[in-house]
Design a protein around this motif. Structure first.
Motif, mmCIF file in Angstrom:
data_model
loop_
_atom_site.group_PDB
_atom_site.id
_atom_site.type_symbol
_atom_site.label_atom_id
_atom_site.label_comp_id
_atom_site.label_asym_id
_atom_site.label_seq_id
_atom_site.Cartn_x
_atom_site.Cartn_y
_atom_site.Cartn_z
ATOM 1 N N SER A 166 0.833 -1.202 0.000
ATOM 2 C CA SER A 166 0.000 0.000 0.000
ATOM 3 C C SER A 166 0.862 1.244 0.000
ATOM 4 O O SER A 166 1.952 1.262 0.597
ATOM 5 N N GLU A 167 0.357 2.275 -0.644
ATOM 6 C CA GLU A 167 0.991 3.589 -0.606
ATOM 7 C C GLU A 167 -0.081 4.648 -0.394
ATOM 8 O O GLU A 167 -1.146 4.588 -1.017
ATOM 9 N N HIS A 168 0.198 5.582 0.504
ATOM 10 C CA HIS A 168 -0.762 6.639 0.835
ATOM 11 C C HIS A 168 -0.066 7.996 0.791
ATOM 12 O O HIS A 168 1.091 8.132 1.223
ATOM 13 N N TRP A 169 -0.774 8.975 0.288
ATOM 14 C CA TRP A 169 -0.325 10.366 0.297
ATOM 15 C C TRP A 169 -1.520 11.185 0.740
ATOM 16 O O TRP A 169 -2.531 11.249 0.042
ATOM 17 N N SER A 170 -1.440 11.774 1.925
ATOM 18 C CA SER A 170 -2.591 12.478 2.473
ATOM 19 C C SER A 170 -2.192 13.868 2.929
ATOM 20 O O SER A 170 -1.204 14.031 3.667
ATOM 21 N N PHE A 171 -2.954 14.861 2.476
ATOM 22 C CA PHE A 171 -2.760 16.227 2.966
ATOM 23 C C PHE A 171 -2.839 16.231 4.491
ATOM 24 O O PHE A 171 -3.722 15.622 5.082
ATOM 25 N N ARG A 172 -1.925 16.961 5.149
ATOM 26 C CA ARG A 172 -1.790 16.874 6.600
ATOM 27 C C ARG A 172 -3.000 17.433 7.332
ATOM 28 O O ARG A 172 -3.727 16.717 7.974
ATOM 29 N N GLU A 173 -3.211 18.728 7.276
ATOM 30 C CA GLU A 173 -4.369 19.344 7.906
ATOM 31 C C GLU A 173 -4.312 20.855 7.688
ATOM 32 O O GLU A 173 -3.235 21.413 7.500
ATOM 33 N N PRO A 174 -5.458 21.545 7.717
ATOM 34 C CA PRO A 174 -5.461 23.007 7.580
ATOM 35 C C PRO A 174 -4.931 23.691 8.844
ATOM 36 O O PRO A 174 -4.664 23.050 9.865
ATOM 37 N N LEU A 175 -4.800 25.005 8.754
ATOM 38 C CA LEU A 175 -4.421 25.814 9.920
ATOM 39 C C LEU A 175 -5.684 26.154 10.707
ATOM 40 O O LEU A 175 -6.606 26.777 10.178
ATOM 41 N N PHE A 176 -5.695 25.748 11.965
ATOM 42 C CA PHE A 176 -6.780 26.113 12.870
ATOM 43 C C PHE A 176 -6.175 26.571 14.193
ATOM 44 O O PHE A 176 -5.256 25.934 14.723
#
Length: 779
Positions: free
Chosen positions: A269-279
């Motif tokens: 498996s390979e995953h590439w996921s945007f981390r998170e917005p600024l809050f």
């Protein structure tokens, strides 16, 4: 999207392309469709050679009901009826997963009693079971530990999920005492089958899946299965926030004879996921605020200046080999091995805001986000009358210049594990006996390299895309290794025609753990120790369908305190419960009361704040108690249901609510199938709702203020309801269609998950309405 050339050119920071995955799916699909023959209306009769003995180390592929399985293997790695098991185990069936079309494991386990949302919703399959977060050792796949890895298990390869409640010394000896997950992956099948599924939606969709299996030839002792999936989709917060993944899983089985089976699986498996917005929370969000608010100028459904290249990237390769055999009607053997290579290559944008330690009111313990506290005269000691603490207005955040940085993290873990279990099942007159002896060995080598670089301050009014100028060399490079061994024995005696079951187990867990600094070449830290763990239980069957039980279970996790003191952080649980089954085992209603304690929990030492010669950390114990009720199965021929309620009293050693843990949680999932004749035949509809009560949003900066006052939780999350709707329609034996509507009333943008007051701690807003549609072609 304008990404700088340096970022665009760097392959290691790019999302894996979905095109090879889609091409693979199309190639396999085309070959399968070209070779397919019309599916028979009824399965062909099995030949004599097809009749096999079901190993006690496996569970039946058939469930008593769409939402209710009657047995599990996660208690001691041996199949046992849930009604006869003196502990709480909940099973998620494949039918339930298909109805909900999950993107991550929590999308289905949230309907299990005692399970709550954890922090870090983008990765790690992180959740909370009975008040304890399942990180660093609570997820197993096919009975093998996968610890501290940042990837989620791809749902298309999962056959079922077993959620065990409480410590489990055999399945997860170093896991959280609240419970653990055992994910059972799909296996080769000896009947030809195949399916292609395509999904589209507003976000977290755009996915293709192929699942093929059957004997290599008619009557062959060899069978195969191939599962593949590819996804490339936008996240809720922005079209620039992407999630891409692919998985391939070829599997093969060899039925050596009617009693022996060898299965080998390869899962990549390979995953590439945007981390998170600024809050960032507003300074006027306090413990008294009914609903936390974001800082003015922050869009709850936007990136808010966090760079679109910020991501977590993972690549994992697993090989599983399992051999099971029956020597005779009494003795059965399981030998299993797992080799795992896990690589995390992440490039993340984090905030670099200052700490909050000086912003707690020393006299009340309350956080004042935009004020610091100090003595009127710092050269003199505290005096309530003449030299008290005073507040100075000092905004924690400047919205036009928020400090931030880039962090590259490169992690590699190689793990090799072996397991062997021997089970003997005997009848001595009126007494039945099941004895299990087993051993396990696991060896891991790992390294972690990091480098950081500052970025221009984020201006919420005019954010720009930028990329850090990272140094050429790593700023940190650490290595670690462990060698763990287990040896255990478990016994279950059945008395009075198996009306009374007495169980007991003893396990020795030994570890040799090392860690070292590759840059300084300092002397490695070493922990070489072992621990004995035990469990005991008694279960009495009042009738064939009602049982009551008591159990005691333990596990332990080695840790080092103050860099010098090696301790075992031990979990202990006592549980009292009732289990029932109705309608020919199609429905279960269970209730349990439990008390969990964990020793050697570390808390800050208040004396260290004024005297650095004192120990930085003190050691204390943590306890929790609660009860839960769970209904799973069919209420009528057509209606399946899950209904749960759980209540906890989880507090830390200073009496504060534990971050992200609600005292009260409940869930309801209903599915109605139209199976009789008429226009609605083949139609199914489902409805789900999840309730989470008030939760602490953060962990105070320390245990006590300078005046010895306990620092308080600074904000709480409001109680929340999450709803989902779904419908499916099977047109014929080939075509099926499914519609899933998440958050149908579009109740969005409130703070739904939190571990602190800024991004990077798990602070997340609730996504809005999502509509997903999928089509499946079976052959």
């Amino acid at each position: 999207m304008n990404i700088l050339p340096s970022a665009r050119a760097s392959a290691r920071r790019s999302a894996p392309s979905a095109l090879p995955v889609l091409f693979l799916l199309m190639l396999v699909s085309s070959a399968s469709l070209a070779a397919q023959t019309p599916a028979p209306a009824t399965p062909a009769a099995a030949s004599k050679d097809d009749v096999v003995v079901l190993s006690p180390f496996t569970v039946s592929s058939q469930s008593a009901d769409r939402y209710h399985a009657a047995d599990a293997i996660s208690a001691v790695r041996v199949r046992a009826p849930l009604l006869d098991t003196p502990s709480s185990i909940s099973v998620i069936t494949r039918d339930m997963m298909d109805d909900l079309a999950p993107n991550r494991v929590f999308d289905v386990t949230r309907y299990v009693a005692g399970v709550q949302e954890g922090r870090g919703i983008q990765f790690q399959d992180r959740m909370i079971i009975r008040g304890f977060e399942t990180q660093n050792g609570a997820r197993t796949v096919d009975n093998f530990l996968q610890s501290a890895d940042a990837d989620n298990v791809e749902e298309s390869i999962i056959d079922r999920i077993e959620v065990t409640k409480g410590p489990n010394a055999i399945l997860s000896p170093a896991g959280a005492p609240g419970g653990s997950l055992n994910i059972i992956t799909k296996s080769p099948v000896y009947r030809q089958q195949g399916s292609l599924t395509a999904q589209v939606g507003l976000f977290d969709s755009q996915k293709g899946t192929v699942d093929l299996g059957g004997p290599l030839t008619a009557g062959s002792p060899f069978a195969y299965r191939f599962v593949g999936s590819g996804q490339h989709t936008s996240r809720y917060w922005s079209s620039d926030a992407k999630m891409t993944s692919w998985t391939i899983a070829p599997m093969f089985s060899w039925r050596i004879n009617e009693k022996s089976l060898l299965t080998v699986k390869f899962i990549s498996s390979e995953h590439w996921s945007f981390r998170e917005p600024l809050f960032i929370l507003s300074p006027d969000t306090t413990a008294a605020t009914k609903e936390p608010k974001l800082l003015a100028g922050i869009d709850p459904s936007g990136l808010n200046g966090i760079q679109p290249w910020s991501h977590v990237g993972t690549k994992s390769d697993d090989v599983f080999a399992v051999y099971t055999t029956s020597f005779d009607e009494h003795l059965n053997l399981r030998v299993a091995a797992n080799g795992r290579r896990y690589h995390e290559d992440s490039d993340q944008n984090f905030l670099s805001t200052p700490g909050l330690g000086s912003r707690y009111n020393p006299t009340t313990g309350e956080l004042t986000q935009d004020s610091t506290w100090a003595l009127q005269n710092t050269a003199l000691p505290y005096n309530a009358t003449t030299n008290s603490y005073v507040a100075t207005y000092s905004p924690w955040i400047n919205p036009t210049n928020i400090p931030n940085r880039g962090d590259i993290q490169d992690t590699l873990r190689r793990t090799a594990s072996l397991q062997a279990d021997l089970v003997g099942i005997y009848q001595f007159g009126a007494v039945s006996s099941q004895t299990i002896v087993g051993a396990a060995y696991s060896r891991q080598y790992a390294y972690n390299q990091t480098k950081s670089a500052n970025l221009p301050g984020i201006n919420l009014l005019a954010p720009v895309v930028a990329y850090p100028a990272y140094p050429a060399n790593w700023t940190a490079n650490n290595g670690s290794s462990y060698t763990n061994t287990q040896a255990y024995i478990s016994e279950r005696l059945g008395l009075f025609d198996n009306r009374l079951y007495l169980t007991g187990g003893l396990m020795n867990y030994a570890t040799v753990t090392k860690s070292w600094n590759e840059l300084t070449h300092s002397v490695p830290s070493l922990l070489d120790d072992n621990r004995n763990m035990w469990s005991a239980g008694a279960l009495f069957k009042v009738t064939d369908h009602v049982s009551g039980y008591y159990s005691h279970s333990t596990n332990a996790n080695p840790t080092i305190v103050n860099n010098t003191q090696a301790l075992w952080r031990a979990g202990v649980q006592d549980e009292l419960g009732v289990k029932t089954e109705f309608f020919n085992r199609r429905l279960s209603v269970n209730a349990a009361y439990f008390q969990i304690s964990q020793t050697n929990v570390t808390v800050p030492n208040p004396a260290y704040q004024t005297d650095p010669t004192q120990p930085q950390t003190l050691v204390s114990d943590l306890s929790n108690k609660g009860f839960e009720v769970e209904l799973m199965g069919s209420l009528t021929k057509n209606l399946s249901a899950i209904a749960t309620y759980s209540h906890l009293n989880m507090r830390d050693a200073l009496g504060r609510m534990v971050r992200a843990v609600a005292d009260n949680n409940s869930s309801l999932l209903l599915n109605y199938h139209f199976e009789d004749g008429g226009a609605a035949k083949g139609l199914a509809v489902n409805f789900g709702v999840i309730y989470s009560g008030k939760r602490a949003g953060d962990v105070p900066a320390a245990g006590f203020t300078a005046l010895g006052v306990v620092e308080k939780v600074s904000f709480y999350l409001k109680p929340q309801y999450l709803m989902s709707l779904g419908a499916s329609y099977r047109l014929d034996q080939h075509w099926a269609f499914r519609l899933n509507v998440d958050n149908p009333f579009d109740d969005h943008d409130y703070i739904s998950v939190a571990g602190g007051r800024i991004s990077g701690t798990g602070l997340t807003t609730q996504p809005g309405l999502n509509v997903r549609f999928s089509t499946t072609y079976s052959f």
